[in-house]
Design an enzyme around this catalytic site. Structure first.
Site, short mmCIF file in Angstrom:
data_model
loop_
_atom_site.label_atom_id
_atom_site.label_comp_id
_atom_site.label_asym_id
_atom_site.label_seq_id
_atom_site.Cartn_x
_atom_site.Cartn_y
_atom_site.Cartn_z
N MET A 136 7.96 4.41 5.90
CA MET A 136 8.18 3.04 5.41
C MET A 136 9.48 2.93 4.62
O MET A 136 10.17 1.93 4.69
CB MET A 136 6.99 2.58 4.57
N GLU A 137 9.82 3.97 3.89
CA GLU A 137 11.07 3.96 3.12
C GLU A 137 12.27 3.94 4.06
O GLU A 137 13.25 3.22 3.81
CB GLU A 137 11.12 5.17 2.19
N ASP A 195 24.04 -10.93 5.63
CA ASP A 195 24.39 -11.77 4.48
C ASP A 195 25.90 -11.78 4.23
O ASP A 195 26.48 -12.84 3.99
CB ASP A 195 23.66 -11.27 3.24
N MET A 222 0.80 -1.23 0.00
CA MET A 222 0.00 0.00 0.00
C MET A 222 0.84 1.28 0.00
O MET A 222 0.31 2.37 0.16
CB MET A 222 -0.95 0.02 1.20
N CYS A 223 2.14 1.16 -0.18
CA CYS A 223 3.01 2.34 -0.22
C CYS A 223 2.92 3.02 -1.58
O CYS A 223 2.91 2.36 -2.62
CB CYS A 223 4.46 1.97 0.05
N HIS A 224 2.88 4.35 -1.55
CA HIS A 224 2.88 5.13 -2.78
C HIS A 224 4.31 5.22 -3.33
O HIS A 224 5.25 5.34 -2.55
CB HIS A 224 2.38 6.55 -2.52
#
Length: 165
Positions: free
Chosen positions: A117-118, A132, A76-78
């Protein structure tokens, strides 16, 4: 305090929030994560002796790339025109055989919606990249404390975590 969840429509189904009517303003967010590792692993990173290369340089680029790809992995992120992505690292305390590495990601835009969110995606991708690249030396590393530290701008106003970094 009862707030309506914005990512659901009248039928209770998920939808992307309409930000068309919102004013484009400068928005910035900083996220944090921490990695606990063996002190020997931190020394290998610091001295550039990890076999896969410069761990922090690769993790920094991974974080930047992840911020730009956030709407591809968070449904749902733009898609946002990011104007800044900064990923940085600070060595924390060494306690006995453990070392701490603090990660910060700061993301900015001038747009109708925020970049929390970013920033969270960037710091998480950077932490996963460190894991990793170092897992051959230290499979017991722990990524923890992933959180939003602060955000500025937007309708909901500013947020700063109390006792934050």
């Amino acid at each position: 305090m009862t707030e309506k969840l914005t990512h659901f429509n009248e039928q209770g189904r998920a939808h992307m929030v309409d930000v068309t009517q919102k004013q484009a303003t400068r928005r910035e967010a900083t996220a944090y994560a921490q990695i606990v590792m063996r002190a020997e692993t931190m020394a290998l990173i610091r001295e550039g002796k990890m076999k896969k290369g410069d761990v922090l340089a690769v993790a920094q680029v991974a974080g930047i790339m992840a911020a730009k790809k956030t709407p591809e992995i968070i449904p749902m992120c733009h898609p946002l025109p990011l104007t800044k992505v900064d990923v940085r690292f600070e060595e924390g305390a060494v306690t006995g055989e453990e070392a701490l590495l603090d990660l910060y990601a700061t993301v900015a835009t001038t747009y109708q919606t925020g970049v929390e969110m970013e920033a969270l995606t960037a710091v998480t991708a950077a932490a996963l990249t460190i894991y990793d690249m170092c897992k051959a030396a230290d499979k017991g590393m722990t990524i923890r404390e992933v959180r939003l530290e602060e955000k500025t701008g937007g309708k909901s106003g500013d947020f700063r975590r109390e006792g934050g970094q």
